[in-house]
Structures are given as structure tokens and as C-alpha cells.
Scaffold this motif. Structure first.
Motif, PDB file in Angstrom:
ATOM      1  N   ILE A  46      -8.030  16.386  27.201  1.00  0.00           N
ATOM      2  CA  ILE A  46      -8.141  15.125  26.466  1.00  0.00           C
ATOM      3  C   ILE A  46      -9.447  15.066  25.691  1.00  0.00           C
ATOM      4  O   ILE A  46      -9.472  14.732  24.512  1.00  0.00           O
ATOM      5  CB  ILE A  46      -8.034  13.911  27.405  1.00  0.00           C
ATOM      6  CG1 ILE A  46      -6.607  13.760  27.918  1.00  0.00           C
ATOM      7  CG2 ILE A  46      -8.464  12.633  26.691  1.00  0.00           C
ATOM      8  CD1 ILE A  46      -6.422  12.633  28.908  1.00  0.00           C
ATOM      9  N   GLN A  47     -10.551  15.406  26.354  1.00  0.00           N
ATOM     10  CA  GLN A  47     -11.874  15.289  25.743  1.00  0.00           C
ATOM     11  C   GLN A  47     -12.131  16.489  24.846  1.00  0.00           C
ATOM     12  O   GLN A  47     -12.516  17.547  25.314  1.00  0.00           O
ATOM     13  CB  GLN A  47     -12.960  15.233  26.827  1.00  0.00           C
ATOM     14  CG  GLN A  47     -12.807  14.086  27.793  1.00  0.00           C
ATOM     15  CD  GLN A  47     -12.993  12.745  27.141  1.00  0.00           C
ATOM     16  OE1 GLN A  47     -12.024  12.086  26.794  1.00  0.00           O
ATOM     17  NE2 GLN A  47     -14.221  12.336  26.955  1.00  0.00           N
ATOM     18  N   THR A  52      -8.927  14.474  19.501  1.00  0.00           N
ATOM     19  CA  THR A  52      -8.801  14.450  20.962  1.00  0.00           C
ATOM     20  C   THR A  52      -7.410  14.925  21.378  1.00  0.00           C
ATOM     21  O   THR A  52      -6.486  14.980  20.552  1.00  0.00           O
ATOM     22  CB  THR A  52      -9.011  13.028  21.515  1.00  0.00           C
ATOM     23  OG1 THR A  52      -7.917  12.201  21.081  1.00  0.00           O
ATOM     24  CG2 THR A  52     -10.340  12.439  21.084  1.00  0.00           C
ATOM     25  N   THR A  73      -7.599  16.355  32.182  1.00  0.00           N
ATOM     26  CA  THR A  73      -8.885  15.727  31.951  1.00  0.00           C
ATOM     27  C   THR A  73      -9.672  15.565  33.242  1.00  0.00           C
ATOM     28  O   THR A  73      -9.080  15.459  34.320  1.00  0.00           O
ATOM     29  CB  THR A  73      -8.718  14.348  31.287  1.00  0.00           C
ATOM     30  OG1 THR A  73      -9.998  13.825  30.969  1.00  0.00           O
ATOM     31  CG2 THR A  73      -7.979  13.381  32.199  1.00  0.00           C
TER      32      THR A  73
END
Length: 117
Positions: A46-47, A52, A73
């Protein structure tokens, strides 16, 4: 997909040891330049800097709604959970990844896609 080279390499090694053929990418933009029909499943952090994993999942779901997307994540967030609840994302896994859970999640996602076709 992960922007951290060591995480990307470790995840790729794990997936290959579990019998999966995989390709690695360092950005969502790189993934979107690929022919999506060649993917059985997408696993993304995700990050990510730039695009993203959540934004990538939205793009992928729009372009190839049948493509299973799994997000991972260390920092779960509400937008990712919303995508999961809406059916855009198959699952949301927390880092560090558990190999058995990762394998089961990917196999279930691919199996569900094959039965849907």
C-alpha cells in the motif's frame, strides 16, 4: 510490487519457493505499463511513493475487474479496507507476511478467478 528492493526480492523469493511464477515492479506506474492479461494476480504494497497501492488497485480494477488484487501493508488504512469491502481487492495482508497465509490467499484468489471465467 514493493518500492523497497530488499522487500521486493524477499517476497519474490518466497513466492517462487511456493511455486509461483512472479514478476517484480518498483512502482504502480510500471505495473500499469504491462499487459494485464498476462497476470493471474497482483500483490502490491500500500505504502508506495507516487502511486500508492490503493490507487493502483483502483486503476487495475477499472481496467481489468476480473484481476485479483491483494494488498499488503505494515500500516492498514481505511481506504484499503473500503476497497476490500467493495470487492475491488481480494484481501489485505499485514506485514510481515506469513508465507502460509500468503500462499493460501493467492491460491484462493486465482482459483476464484478461474471459476468466474
Amino acid at each position: 510490487m514493493d518500492d523497497e528492493p530488499l522487500v521486493r526480492s524477499a517476497t519474490s523469493s518466497l513466492l517462487r519457493s511456493l511455486g509461483f511464477d512472479c514478476h517484480t515492479f518498483s512502482s504502480g506506474e510500471d505495473v500499469l505499463r504491462q499487459p494485464l492479461a498476462s497476470f493471474a494476480c497482483v500483490l502490491s504494497d500500500i505504502q508506495m511513493p507516487g502511486m500508492t497501492g490503493v490507487v493502483l488497485a483502483q486503476h487495475l480494477h477499472h481496467r481489468a475487474p476480473e484481476l485479483p488484487i491483494i494488498l499488503m501493508t505494515a500500516y492498514p488504512n481505511e481506504r484499503a479496507q473500503t476497497l476490500r469491502d467493495a470487492g475491488c481487492v481480494v484481501d489485505l495482508l499485514e506485514k510481515p507476511l506469513d508465507g502460509d497465509l500468503l500462499q493460501a490467499t493467492i491460491e484462493a484468489a486465482i482459483r476464484a478467478r478461474l471459476h468466474a471465467d
